[in-house]
Design a protein around this motif. Sequence first.
Motif, PDB file in Angstrom:
ATOM      1  N   GLU A   6      11.036  40.901 -62.233  1.00 52.82           N
ATOM      2  CA  GLU A   6      10.650  42.263 -62.790  1.00 52.82           C
ATOM      3  C   GLU A   6      11.550  42.702 -63.949  1.00 52.82           C
ATOM      4  O   GLU A   6      12.675  42.381 -64.040  1.00 52.82           O
ATOM      5  CB  GLU A   6      10.868  43.359 -61.544  1.00 52.82           C
ATOM      6  CG  GLU A   6       9.717  43.193 -60.400  1.00 52.82           C
ATOM      7  CD  GLU A   6      10.733  42.444 -59.233  1.00 52.82           C
ATOM      8  OE1 GLU A   6      10.355  42.576 -58.104  1.00 52.82           O
ATOM      9  OE2 GLU A   6      11.906  41.666 -59.518  1.00 52.82           O
ATOM     10  N   CYS A  22       6.105  41.761 -64.327  1.00 50.93           N
ATOM     11  CA  CYS A  22       6.457  40.853 -63.747  1.00 50.93           C
ATOM     12  C   CYS A  22       6.098  39.388 -64.132  1.00 50.93           C
ATOM     13  O   CYS A  22       5.201  39.132 -64.372  1.00 50.93           O
ATOM     14  CB  CYS A  22       5.895  40.790 -62.226  1.00 50.93           C
ATOM     15  SG  CYS A  22       6.075  39.616 -60.956  1.00 50.93           S
ATOM     16  N   TRP A  36       2.430  45.121 -56.430  1.00 48.03           N
ATOM     17  CA  TRP A  36       3.424  45.924 -56.704  1.00 48.03           C
ATOM     18  C   TRP A  36       3.964  46.886 -55.262  1.00 48.03           C
ATOM     19  O   TRP A  36       3.116  47.562 -54.742  1.00 48.03           O
ATOM     20  CB  TRP A  36       3.491  46.814 -57.598  1.00 48.03           C
ATOM     21  CG  TRP A  36       3.472  46.186 -59.220  1.00 48.03           C
ATOM     22  CD1 TRP A  36       2.474  45.890 -59.698  1.00 48.03           C
ATOM     23  CD2 TRP A  36       4.360  45.910 -59.780  1.00 48.03           C
ATOM     24  NE1 TRP A  36       2.811  45.348 -61.013  1.00 48.03           N
ATOM     25  CE2 TRP A  36       4.215  45.202 -60.876  1.00 48.03           C
ATOM     26  CE3 TRP A  36       6.043  45.925 -59.544  1.00 48.03           C
ATOM     27  CZ2 TRP A  36       5.212  44.909 -61.892  1.00 48.03           C
ATOM     28  CZ3 TRP A  36       6.713  45.414 -60.558  1.00 48.03           C
ATOM     29  CH2 TRP A  36       6.292  44.847 -61.638  1.00 48.03           C
ATOM     30  N   ARG A  38       7.000  49.584 -53.822  1.00 52.03           N
ATOM     31  CA  ARG A  38       8.412  50.323 -54.098  1.00 52.03           C
ATOM     32  C   ARG A  38       9.302  50.839 -52.924  1.00 52.03           C
ATOM     33  O   ARG A  38       8.592  50.858 -51.910  1.00 52.03           O
ATOM     34  CB  ARG A  38       7.930  51.608 -54.977  1.00 52.03           C
ATOM     35  CG  ARG A  38       7.126  52.530 -54.565  1.00 52.03           C
ATOM     36  CD  ARG A  38       6.924  53.681 -55.487  1.00 52.03           C
ATOM     37  NE  ARG A  38       6.278  54.691 -55.050  1.00 52.03           N
ATOM     38  CZ  ARG A  38       5.389  55.704 -55.534  1.00 52.03           C
ATOM     39  NH1 ARG A  38       5.416  55.610 -57.210  1.00 52.03           N
ATOM     40  NH2 ARG A  38       4.782  56.682 -54.775  1.00 52.03           N
ATOM     41  N   ARG A  45       9.899  50.365 -47.657  1.00 49.46           N
ATOM     42  CA  ARG A  45       9.137  49.982 -49.095  1.00 49.46           C
ATOM     43  C   ARG A  45       7.817  50.210 -48.535  1.00 49.46           C
ATOM     44  O   ARG A  45       7.188  50.123 -47.459  1.00 49.46           O
ATOM     45  CB  ARG A  45       9.404  48.330 -48.741  1.00 49.46           C
ATOM     46  CG  ARG A  45       8.872  47.860 -50.283  1.00 49.46           C
ATOM     47  CD  ARG A  45       9.596  46.422 -50.353  1.00 49.46           C
ATOM     48  NE  ARG A  45      10.959  46.199 -50.558  1.00 49.46           N
ATOM     49  CZ  ARG A  45      11.466  45.252 -50.636  1.00 49.46           C
ATOM     50  NH1 ARG A  45      10.981  43.870 -51.006  1.00 49.46           N
ATOM     51  NH2 ARG A  45      12.981  45.055 -50.647  1.00 49.46           N
ATOM     52  N   TYR A  93      11.017  49.268 -57.976  1.00 52.90           N
ATOM     53  CA  TYR A  93       9.913  48.474 -57.897  1.00 52.90           C
ATOM     54  C   TYR A  93       9.948  47.178 -57.667  1.00 52.90           C
ATOM     55  O   TYR A  93      10.731  46.505 -58.346  1.00 52.90           O
ATOM     56  CB  TYR A  93       9.088  49.040 -59.197  1.00 52.90           C
ATOM     57  CG  TYR A  93       8.665  50.409 -58.991  1.00 52.90           C
ATOM     58  CD1 TYR A  93       9.463  51.450 -59.100  1.00 52.90           C
ATOM     59  CD2 TYR A  93       7.094  50.715 -58.787  1.00 52.90           C
ATOM     60  CE1 TYR A  93       8.997  52.533 -58.965  1.00 52.90           C
ATOM     61  CE2 TYR A  93       6.779  51.984 -58.746  1.00 52.90           C
ATOM     62  CZ  TYR A  93       7.621  52.970 -58.777  1.00 52.90           C
ATOM     63  OH  TYR A  93       7.169  54.241 -58.747  1.00 52.90           O
ATOM     64  N   TYR A  94       9.230  46.558 -56.564  1.00 52.31           N
ATOM     65  CA  TYR A  94       9.160  45.107 -56.503  1.00 52.31           C
ATOM     66  C   TYR A  94       7.882  44.540 -56.617  1.00 52.31           C
ATOM     67  O   TYR A  94       7.020  44.825 -56.477  1.00 52.31           O
ATOM     68  CB  TYR A  94       9.580  44.840 -55.338  1.00 52.31           C
ATOM     69  CG  TYR A  94      10.910  45.372 -54.617  1.00 52.31           C
ATOM     70  CD1 TYR A  94      11.217  46.667 -54.199  1.00 52.31           C
ATOM     71  CD2 TYR A  94      12.138  44.554 -54.688  1.00 52.31           C
ATOM     72  CE1 TYR A  94      12.154  46.999 -53.976  1.00 52.31           C
ATOM     73  CE2 TYR A  94      13.451  45.070 -54.474  1.00 52.31           C
ATOM     74  CZ  TYR A  94      13.514  46.104 -53.949  1.00 52.31           C
ATOM     75  OH  TYR A  94      14.816  46.577 -53.549  1.00 52.31           O
ATOM     76  N   CYS A  95       7.896  43.222 -57.281  1.00 48.42           N
ATOM     77  CA  CYS A  95       6.849  42.250 -57.617  1.00 48.42           C
ATOM     78  C   CYS A  95       6.675  41.519 -56.398  1.00 48.42           C
ATOM     79  O   CYS A  95       7.617  40.806 -55.486  1.00 48.42           O
ATOM     80  CB  CYS A  95       6.924  41.447 -58.692  1.00 48.42           C
ATOM     81  SG  CYS A  95       5.800  40.387 -59.076  1.00 48.42           S
ATOM     82  N   ASN A  96       5.503  41.091 -55.672  1.00 48.45           N
ATOM     83  CA  ASN A  96       5.302  40.279 -54.421  1.00 48.45           C
ATOM     84  C   ASN A  96       3.993  39.607 -54.486  1.00 48.45           C
ATOM     85  O   ASN A  96       3.005  39.977 -55.096  1.00 48.45           O
ATOM     86  CB  ASN A  96       5.339  41.489 -53.402  1.00 48.45           C
ATOM     87  CG  ASN A  96       4.736  40.719 -52.017  1.00 48.45           C
ATOM     88  OD1 ASN A  96       3.517  40.749 -51.714  1.00 48.45           O
ATOM     89  ND2 ASN A  96       5.529  40.162 -51.096  1.00 48.45           N
ATOM     90  N   TRP A 104       9.590  37.769 -52.986  1.00 47.47           N
ATOM     91  CA  TRP A 104      10.048  39.075 -53.671  1.00 47.47           C
ATOM     92  C   TRP A 104      10.689  38.891 -54.828  1.00 47.47           C
ATOM     93  O   TRP A 104      11.536  38.094 -54.905  1.00 47.47           O
ATOM     94  CB  TRP A 104      10.346  40.030 -52.697  1.00 47.47           C
ATOM     95  CG  TRP A 104       9.652  40.447 -51.379  1.00 47.47           C
ATOM     96  CD1 TRP A 104       9.647  39.642 -50.434  1.00 47.47           C
ATOM     97  CD2 TRP A 104       8.868  41.461 -51.280  1.00 47.47           C
ATOM     98  NE1 TRP A 104       8.748  40.335 -49.385  1.00 47.47           N
ATOM     99  CE2 TRP A 104       8.143  41.471 -50.058  1.00 47.47           C
ATOM    100  CE3 TRP A 104       8.514  42.898 -52.363  1.00 47.47           C
ATOM    101  CZ2 TRP A 104       7.343  42.350 -49.453  1.00 47.47           C
ATOM    102  CZ3 TRP A 104       7.618  43.485 -51.624  1.00 47.47           C
ATOM    103  CH2 TRP A 104       7.218  43.336 -50.247  1.00 47.47           C
ATOM    104  N   GLN A 106      13.544  40.613 -57.557  1.00 45.79           N
ATOM    105  CA  GLN A 106      14.686  41.304 -57.258  1.00 45.79           C
ATOM    106  C   GLN A 106      14.755  42.804 -57.383  1.00 45.79           C
ATOM    107  O   GLN A 106      15.663  43.433 -56.767  1.00 45.79           O
ATOM    108  CB  GLN A 106      15.982  40.725 -58.259  1.00 45.79           C
ATOM    109  CG  GLN A 106      16.079  41.505 -59.650  1.00 45.79           C
ATOM    110  CD  GLN A 106      14.949  40.868 -60.439  1.00 45.79           C
ATOM    111  OE1 GLN A 106      13.998  39.940 -60.096  1.00 45.79           O
ATOM    112  NE2 GLN A 106      14.510  41.766 -61.639  1.00 45.79           N
ATOM    113  N   GLY A 107      13.598  43.319 -58.041  1.00 42.16           N
ATOM    114  CA  GLY A 107      13.345  44.657 -58.234  1.00 42.16           C
ATOM    115  C   GLY A 107      13.725  45.237 -59.573  1.00 42.16           C
ATOM    116  O   GLY A 107      14.598  44.613 -60.116  1.00 42.16           O
TER     117      GLY A 107
END
Length: 114
Positions: A6, A22, A36, A38, A45, A93-96, A104, A106-107
């Motif tokens: 991200e 991402c 996404w 968060r 989360r 915020y994380y991509c998944n 995931w 690292q944010g």
Amino acid sequence: QVQLVESGGCLVQPGGSLRLSCAASGFTFSNYPMYWYRQAPGKKREFVASISSDHSTRYADSVKGRFTISRDNAKNTMALQMNSLKSEDTAVYYCNTWVKVDYWGQGTQVTVSS
């Protein structure tokens, strides 16, 4: 192996806009839905938005009408355009994605504050 990276998080004033990205690698990006999430300090989360392989989208009620998720299958990237930001949007915020197992990034930190 699957990697999600991200970028784009920063400090922004309330009412402002921000675009997160991402970058994905290690799998056939176009075949998989992307998400996404968060996580705010002291909270669990939570789901923010998702986009399927055919570009169908879904949003959490809290961001509907303000955030837009998109993907570029040619570049293996996903984005989250965030408008009308509020202090309660402050979070990492994380991509998944799920390719046999959950992956995931690292944010990236988004802070909405004046």
